[in-house]
Each structure stands twice: as structure tokens, then as C-alpha cells.
Design a protein around this motif. Structure first.
Motif, PDB file in Angstrom:
ATOM      1  N   GLY A  31      -2.257  32.324  82.581  1.00 42.56           N
ATOM      2  CA  GLY A  31      -2.582  30.953  82.204  1.00 42.56           C
ATOM      3  C   GLY A  31      -3.259  30.164  83.312  1.00 42.56           C
ATOM      4  O   GLY A  31      -3.624  29.011  83.134  1.00 42.56           O
ATOM      5  N   GLY A  32      -3.412  30.771  84.516  1.00 44.00           N
ATOM      6  CA  GLY A  32      -4.117  30.113  85.607  1.00 44.00           C
ATOM      7  C   GLY A  32      -3.223  29.408  86.614  1.00 44.00           C
ATOM      8  O   GLY A  32      -3.719  28.720  87.500  1.00 44.00           O
ATOM      9  N   ILE A  33      -1.904  29.561  86.512  1.00 41.82           N
ATOM     10  CA  ILE A  33      -0.988  28.917  87.452  1.00 41.82           C
ATOM     11  C   ILE A  33      -0.916  29.746  88.727  1.00 41.82           C
ATOM     12  O   ILE A  33      -0.671  30.953  88.680  1.00 41.82           O
ATOM     13  CB  ILE A  33       0.419  28.770  86.829  1.00 41.82           C
ATOM     14  CG1 ILE A  33       0.335  27.901  85.579  1.00 41.82           C
ATOM     15  CG2 ILE A  33       1.398  28.187  87.840  1.00 41.82           C
ATOM     16  CD1 ILE A  33       1.620  27.863  84.785  1.00 41.82           C
ATOM     17  N   LEU A  34      -1.139  29.114  89.883  1.00 41.55           N
ATOM     18  CA  LEU A  34      -1.055  29.813  91.170  1.00 41.55           C
ATOM     19  C   LEU A  34       0.403  30.081  91.522  1.00 41.55           C
ATOM     20  O   LEU A  34       1.257  29.203  91.382  1.00 41.55           O
ATOM     21  CB  LEU A  34      -1.707  28.987  92.277  1.00 41.55           C
ATOM     22  CG  LEU A  34      -3.219  28.814  92.163  1.00 41.55           C
ATOM     23  CD1 LEU A  34      -3.714  27.885  93.263  1.00 41.55           C
ATOM     24  CD2 LEU A  34      -3.919  30.142  92.256  1.00 41.55           C
ATOM     25  N   LEU A  35       0.672  31.293  91.981  1.00 39.29           N
ATOM     26  CA  LEU A  35       2.037  31.688  92.317  1.00 39.29           C
ATOM     27  C   LEU A  35       2.282  31.593  93.824  1.00 39.29           C
ATOM     28  O   LEU A  35       1.467  32.086  94.603  1.00 39.29           O
ATOM     29  CB  LEU A  35       2.296  33.133  91.876  1.00 39.29           C
ATOM     30  CG  LEU A  35       2.273  33.405  90.379  1.00 39.29           C
ATOM     31  CD1 LEU A  35       2.320  34.896  90.124  1.00 39.29           C
ATOM     32  CD2 LEU A  35       3.434  32.716  89.700  1.00 39.29           C
ATOM     33  N   PRO A  36       3.407  30.997  94.243  1.00 34.58           N
ATOM     34  CA  PRO A  36       3.751  31.025  95.669  1.00 34.58           C
ATOM     35  C   PRO A  36       4.226  32.426  96.050  1.00 34.58           C
ATOM     36  O   PRO A  36       4.580  33.233  95.183  1.00 34.58           O
ATOM     37  CB  PRO A  36       4.894  30.008  95.780  1.00 34.58           C
ATOM     38  CG  PRO A  36       5.480  29.943  94.417  1.00 34.58           C
ATOM     39  CD  PRO A  36       4.363  30.233  93.456  1.00 34.58           C
ATOM     40  N   ASP A  37       4.234  32.729  97.347  1.00 31.39           N
ATOM     41  CA  ASP A  37       4.626  34.062  97.815  1.00 31.39           C
ATOM     42  C   ASP A  37       6.018  34.457  97.344  1.00 31.39           C
ATOM     43  O   ASP A  37       6.280  35.625  97.068  1.00 31.39           O
ATOM     44  CB  ASP A  37       4.572  34.125  99.345  1.00 31.39           C
ATOM     45  CG  ASP A  37       3.145  34.128  99.846  1.00 31.39           C
ATOM     46  OD1 ASP A  37       2.241  34.489  99.072  1.00 31.39           O
ATOM     47  OD2 ASP A  37       2.937  33.758 101.025  1.00 31.39           O
TER      48      ASP A  37
END
Length: 103
Positions: A31-37
Motif C-alpha cells: 500500500g506504500g507505507i514505509l516500514l521502520p527497521d
């Protein structure tokens, strides 16, 4: 204690072990959500960079490994031993932990 310099070309797996370069994990969701590490999952796909000679049978002969250098493979999530060489992630695992060859 002396420091040992190890490179990928000097690693030779024993028996039915396979040395796999881990593919980078996904940076964002579908969906385009950036994931944190901290939210990224451990990848389960990688490229075979070295293969051992094969498992030794009861009669002393060796079974030919089913994978070869350059194959992209899917492996079990918690399988193997994680190794970091030169800033790259690798996993050393048994051939039985490889689930499929990805084309």
C-alpha cells in the motif's frame, strides 16, 4: 588474539550446507507505507553463493546437492546461522532447510 579476515570467496560449506546471500527486505508495504527497521521481517529469499560437497550416505558415498551456485532459493524463516561479511547479510543453512528454487 589475531584478527582473521574472511571474505565470501574463502567460505566453503561442509557436507550438505549451503551459503546464501540474503535478499534485501522490503522497505515499504504493498500500500506504500514505509516500514521502520524494527517492523521489517527477516527475508526468506536469497541467492546461493557456495554449496558444500553433499550429504554423506551410510555407504560413504555423497549425495549430489540439488541446488547450485547462482540459484535463487526460498528457505525456512528461522533456519541457519546468520553471518555478516563486508556489510552484506548471509545465512549458512542445511540443504534440508531450503524449501524451493525460485525462478
Amino acid at each position: 588474539m589475531a584478527a582473521i579476515s574472511i571474505s565470501v570467496s574463502t567460505v566453503k560449506p561442509l557436507g550438505d550446507r549451503v551459503f546464501v546471500k540474503v535478499s534485501p527486505s522490503e522497505e515499504k508495504t504493498a500500500g506504500g507505507i514505509l516500514l521502520p527497521d524494527t517492523a521489517k521481517e527477516k527475508p526468506q529469499i536469497g541467492e546461493v553463493v557456495a554449496v558444500g560437497p553433499g550429504k554423506r550416505n551410510d555407504d560413504g558415498s555423497r549425495s549430489e546437492p540439488e541446488v547450485k551456485v547462482g540459484d535463487k532459493v526460498l528457505y525456512s524463516k528461522y533456519a541457519g546461522t546468520d553471518v555478516k561479511l563486508g556489510g552484506e547479510d548471509y545465512v549458512l543453512l542445511s540443504e534440508k532447510d531450503i524449501l524451493a528454487i525460485v525462478s
